[in-house]
Design a protein around this motif. Structure first.
Motif, PDB file in Angstrom:
ATOM      1  N   UNK A  57     -75.433  85.253 -27.574  1.00 58.62           N
ATOM      2  CA  UNK A  57     -75.159  84.970 -26.178  1.00 58.62           C
ATOM      3  C   UNK A  57     -75.116  86.244 -25.363  1.00 58.62           C
ATOM      4  N   UNK A  58     -75.086  86.054 -24.055  1.00 58.30           N
ATOM      5  CA  UNK A  58     -74.952  87.153 -23.105  1.00 58.30           C
ATOM      6  C   UNK A  58     -73.771  86.828 -22.201  1.00 58.30           C
ATOM      7  N   UNK A  66     -68.961  82.521 -17.932  1.00 53.50           N
ATOM      8  CA  UNK A  66     -69.883  83.632 -17.742  1.00 53.50           C
ATOM      9  C   UNK A  66     -70.723  83.940 -18.960  1.00 53.50           C
ATOM     10  N   UNK A  67     -70.891  82.971 -19.857  1.00 51.62           N
ATOM     11  CA  UNK A  67     -71.698  83.188 -21.056  1.00 51.62           C
ATOM     12  C   UNK A  67     -72.982  82.378 -20.967  1.00 51.62           C
ATOM     13  N   UNK A  68     -74.054  83.015 -21.356  1.00 50.67           N
ATOM     14  CA  UNK A  68     -75.363  82.358 -21.395  1.00 50.67           C
ATOM     15  C   UNK A  68     -75.821  82.375 -22.842  1.00 50.67           C
ATOM     16  N   UNK A  69     -75.938  81.199 -23.460  1.00 48.44           N
ATOM     17  CA  UNK A  69     -76.274  81.100 -24.880  1.00 48.44           C
ATOM     18  C   UNK A  69     -77.779  81.158 -25.082  1.00 48.44           C
ATOM     19  N   UNK A  78     -69.554  79.592 -31.183  1.00 47.95           N
ATOM     20  CA  UNK A  78     -69.202  80.845 -30.515  1.00 47.95           C
ATOM     21  C   UNK A  78     -68.746  80.599 -29.083  1.00 47.95           C
ATOM     22  N   UNK A  79     -67.775  81.401 -28.664  1.00 46.99           N
ATOM     23  CA  UNK A  79     -67.373  81.379 -27.261  1.00 46.99           C
ATOM     24  C   UNK A  79     -66.846  82.757 -26.895  1.00 46.99           C
ATOM     25  N   UNK A  84     -65.151  91.030 -23.377  1.00 48.26           N
ATOM     26  CA  UNK A  84     -65.452  91.896 -24.516  1.00 48.26           C
ATOM     27  C   UNK A  84     -64.949  91.332 -25.845  1.00 48.26           C
ATOM     28  N   UNK A  85     -64.669  90.028 -25.919  1.00 49.96           N
ATOM     29  CA  UNK A  85     -64.204  89.418 -27.162  1.00 49.96           C
ATOM     30  C   UNK A  85     -65.023  88.165 -27.461  1.00 49.96           C
ATOM     31  N   UNK A  86     -65.574  88.134 -28.665  1.00 52.42           N
ATOM     32  CA  UNK A  86     -66.328  86.975 -29.128  1.00 52.42           C
ATOM     33  C   UNK A  86     -65.432  86.165 -30.059  1.00 52.42           C
TER      34      UNK A  86
END
Length: 177
Positions: A57-58, A66-69, A78-79, A84-86
């Motif tokens: 993701x980005x 604000x995540x683009x998979x 994943x989330x 700065x934390x996955x």
């Protein structure tokens, strides 16, 4: 695109020898991975050798929205808890590997990486269980494999053929004299 993917793979591979953060997990556990770059816009990659790196993701904001998979199947595993934390949900063997965050802007910068692996206790338990199962199956009476019968029969026939050839050779030698 393949050249970019190869370049990323080589950069990640070169960083594997550098210091990694190691996280021992139990299967089914949840894990948080921190990015040491501490920026908002990053890519998260997973490297599981010998496969090429996989873009997960980005992030481009400090929240989950604000995540683009890269692939919609990653949304279940994943989330992003902060920029700065996955967060990895319910670890399975598919999620084991080395994770990197990469700065999206030029020049690209890779984090040191975080290696996720099965803890020794869990690994030892699985290994012991597998060995115990193998021992139990070896103790049980088994039928002889068909290829063993064919091999033994073939060896015996070859030995008989060699003896017959030697006998024929000796017979011809005696009859010619």
């Amino acid at each position: 695109m393949k050249i970019i993917q190869l370049h990323i793979c080589l950069l990640m591979w070169s960083q594997v020898t550098e210091s990694l953060t190691n996280i021992a997990v139990s299967l089914g556990a949840d894990v948080n991975i921190s990015c040491d770059l501490d920026i908002k816009d990053i890519y998260w990659y997973k490297l599981k050798l010998p496969d090429p790196p996989v873009l997960i993701l980005r992030t481009y904001k400090s929240t989950y929205e604000g995540a683009e998979y890269e692939n919609s199947i990653f949304k279940d595993k994943y989330s992003v808890k902060t920029n700065s934390r996955l967060f990895i949900r319910n670890i399975s063997t598919d999620e084991l590997g080395v994770y990197y965050c990469v700065k999206t802007s030029e020049p690209r910068k890779f984090s040191n990486g975080t290696k996720i692996y099965i803890s020794d206790f869990v690994h030892k338990y699985i290994t012991d269980s597998v060995q115990r199962n193998q021992t139990e199956s070896n103790d049980a009476p088994q039928q002889q494999a068909p290829w063993r019968t064919v091999t033994i029969t073939s060896v015996l026939l070859n030995v008989l053929l060699i003896i017959a050839m030697i006998g024929l050779y000796l017979f011809l030698q005696v009859s010619m004299n």
